[in-house]
Design a protein around this motif. Structure first.
Motif, short mmCIF file in Angstrom:
data_model
loop_
_atom_site.label_atom_id
_atom_site.label_comp_id
_atom_site.label_asym_id
_atom_site.label_seq_id
_atom_site.Cartn_x
_atom_site.Cartn_y
_atom_site.Cartn_z
N GLU A 1 0.83 -1.21 0.00
CA GLU A 1 0.00 0.00 0.00
C GLU A 1 0.87 1.26 0.00
O GLU A 1 0.58 2.21 -0.74
CB GLU A 1 -0.94 -0.01 1.20
CG GLU A 1 -2.00 -1.10 1.13
CD GLU A 1 -2.96 -1.05 2.30
OE1 GLU A 1 -3.44 0.05 2.63
OE2 GLU A 1 -3.24 -2.12 2.89
N ILE A 2 1.91 1.27 0.81
CA ILE A 2 2.80 2.43 0.83
C ILE A 2 3.57 2.52 -0.49
O ILE A 2 3.80 3.62 -1.01
CB ILE A 2 3.78 2.36 2.02
CG1 ILE A 2 3.02 2.44 3.35
CG2 ILE A 2 4.80 3.50 1.96
CD1 ILE A 2 3.90 2.23 4.57
N GLY A 3 3.94 1.37 -1.03
CA GLY A 3 4.69 1.34 -2.28
C GLY A 3 3.92 1.91 -3.45
O GLY A 3 4.52 2.31 -4.46
N ALA A 4 2.60 1.93 -3.34
CA ALA A 4 1.78 2.55 -4.40
C ALA A 4 1.84 4.07 -4.34
O ALA A 4 1.46 4.75 -5.28
CB ALA A 4 0.34 2.08 -4.27
N LEU A 5 2.38 4.59 -3.22
CA LEU A 5 2.43 6.04 -3.01
C LEU A 5 3.84 6.61 -3.08
O LEU A 5 4.02 7.81 -3.29
CB LEU A 5 1.83 6.39 -1.63
CG LEU A 5 0.40 5.91 -1.37
CD1 LEU A 5 0.05 6.14 0.09
CD2 LEU A 5 -0.58 6.64 -2.28
N ALA A 6 4.85 5.76 -2.88
CA ALA A 6 6.23 6.26 -2.81
C ALA A 6 7.21 5.12 -3.08
O ALA A 6 6.86 3.94 -2.98
CB ALA A 6 6.50 6.86 -1.43
N ASP A 7 8.45 5.50 -3.40
CA ASP A 7 9.54 4.55 -3.50
C ASP A 7 9.92 4.14 -2.07
O ASP A 7 10.41 4.98 -1.30
CB ASP A 7 10.72 5.21 -4.21
CG ASP A 7 11.95 4.33 -4.26
OD1 ASP A 7 11.95 3.23 -3.66
OD2 ASP A 7 12.94 4.72 -4.91
N ILE A 8 9.69 2.90 -1.71
CA ILE A 8 9.87 2.50 -0.31
C ILE A 8 11.24 1.87 -0.05
O ILE A 8 11.42 1.14 0.92
CB ILE A 8 8.75 1.54 0.14
CG1 ILE A 8 8.76 0.25 -0.70
CG2 ILE A 8 7.40 2.22 0.09
CD1 ILE A 8 7.85 -0.83 -0.14
N GLU A 9 12.21 2.19 -0.87
CA GLU A 9 13.54 1.61 -0.71
C GLU A 9 14.11 1.84 0.68
O GLU A 9 14.83 0.99 1.22
CB GLU A 9 14.49 2.22 -1.76
CG GLU A 9 15.92 1.70 -1.66
CD GLU A 9 16.87 2.43 -2.61
OE1 GLU A 9 18.07 2.11 -2.58
OE2 GLU A 9 16.41 3.31 -3.36
N LYS A 10 13.81 2.99 1.28
CA LYS A 10 14.40 3.31 2.59
C LYS A 10 13.43 3.08 3.75
O LYS A 10 13.67 3.55 4.86
CB LYS A 10 14.91 4.75 2.59
CG LYS A 10 16.10 4.94 1.64
CD LYS A 10 16.69 6.33 1.74
CE LYS A 10 17.89 6.49 0.82
NZ LYS A 10 18.47 7.85 0.90
N TRP A 11 12.34 2.37 3.47
CA TRP A 11 11.48 1.87 4.54
C TRP A 11 12.03 0.50 4.95
O TRP A 11 12.03 -0.44 4.15
CB TRP A 11 10.05 1.68 4.06
CG TRP A 11 9.14 2.86 4.16
CD1 TRP A 11 8.98 3.85 3.24
CD2 TRP A 11 8.22 3.15 5.22
NE1 TRP A 11 8.01 4.74 3.65
CE2 TRP A 11 7.53 4.34 4.87
CE3 TRP A 11 7.91 2.52 6.43
CZ2 TRP A 11 6.56 4.90 5.69
CZ3 TRP A 11 6.95 3.09 7.25
CH2 TRP A 11 6.28 4.26 6.89
#
Length: 209
Positions: free
Chosen positions: A107-117
């Motif tokens: 869900e977060i990946g649909a909003l942002a590049d989550i490489e640093k999550w």
């Protein structure tokens, strides 16, 4: 005459603002160290505090109930700062939440590049020990979660405020509150990023002499 005055004001004001900000960062902009020697993420395989500026959160066993907190952090903090070097998010979650975390990442990946999550799985004892090492006036709930997020610097120090107008000593930032994120956490992360940039410039200048 009026046009000339307006042009002068438009030219001078940004310079004054820049000098004021630069002066503040140099002389007053060090973000206080509230706790030293925060425990390292020795139980994790995918993240370390050392040499990173970290936004730390505890999502707990009921990941779904913390989705709103994660989305607030993503929109207000992560998307603003994730392109800076050595900046990362670390969300600590108990073992057994892997499927829920996978859904949240999608869900977060649909909003942002989550490489640093970074989602770090841990036992309840490891979570309690890490949280205790922050030495705050806050507590984890029965699910090993908290709505508060924390700033841990590259040397494993918890950063925050010693003279906050609302809380006095401010250890963490309430992710339920967009105002707390917008008005306080954004400013504090700006300060710590500027602090490290200034230190890097100074070190480079010293080496060149």
């Amino acid at each position: 005459m009026k046009k000339t005055f307006v042009l002068i004001v438009l030219f001078v004001l940004p310079i004054v603002a820049y000098l004021f900000f630069a002066s503040g960062v140099n002389n007053f902009g060090m973000l206080p160290e509230l706790t030293q020697n925060v425990s390292e993420l020795d139980f994790a395989t995918n993240a370390r505090f050392k040499d990173n500026i970290t936004v730390l959160g505890f999502l707990g066993t009921d990941v779904d109930s913390r989705k709103g907190n994660a989305f607030n952090l993503n929109q207000k903090i992560y998307k603003r700062f994730f392109e800076f070097n050595d900046f990362q998010f670390v969300m600590v979650v108990p073992f057994g939440t892997e499927e829920k975390v996978r859904d949240l990442k999608e869900e977060i990946g649909a909003l942002a590049d989550i490489e640093k999550w970074n989602f770090v799985f841990a036992t309840s004892e490891e979570i309690d020990s890490l949280f205790a090492s922050l030495k705050t006036d806050l507590q984890l709930d029965k699910n090993y979660s908290t709505p508060y997020a924390f700033i841990v610097d590259k040397d494993l120090n918890l950063r925050g405020r010693t003279d906050d107008e609302d809380e006095g000593t401010k250890y963490g930032f309430n992710t339920n509150s967009v105002a707390d994120l917008n008005n306080k956490m954004v400013d504090d992360i700006k300060i710590i990023l500027a602090e490290y940039r200034l230190a890097l410039k100074k070190n480079n200048a010293d080496r060149s002499h």
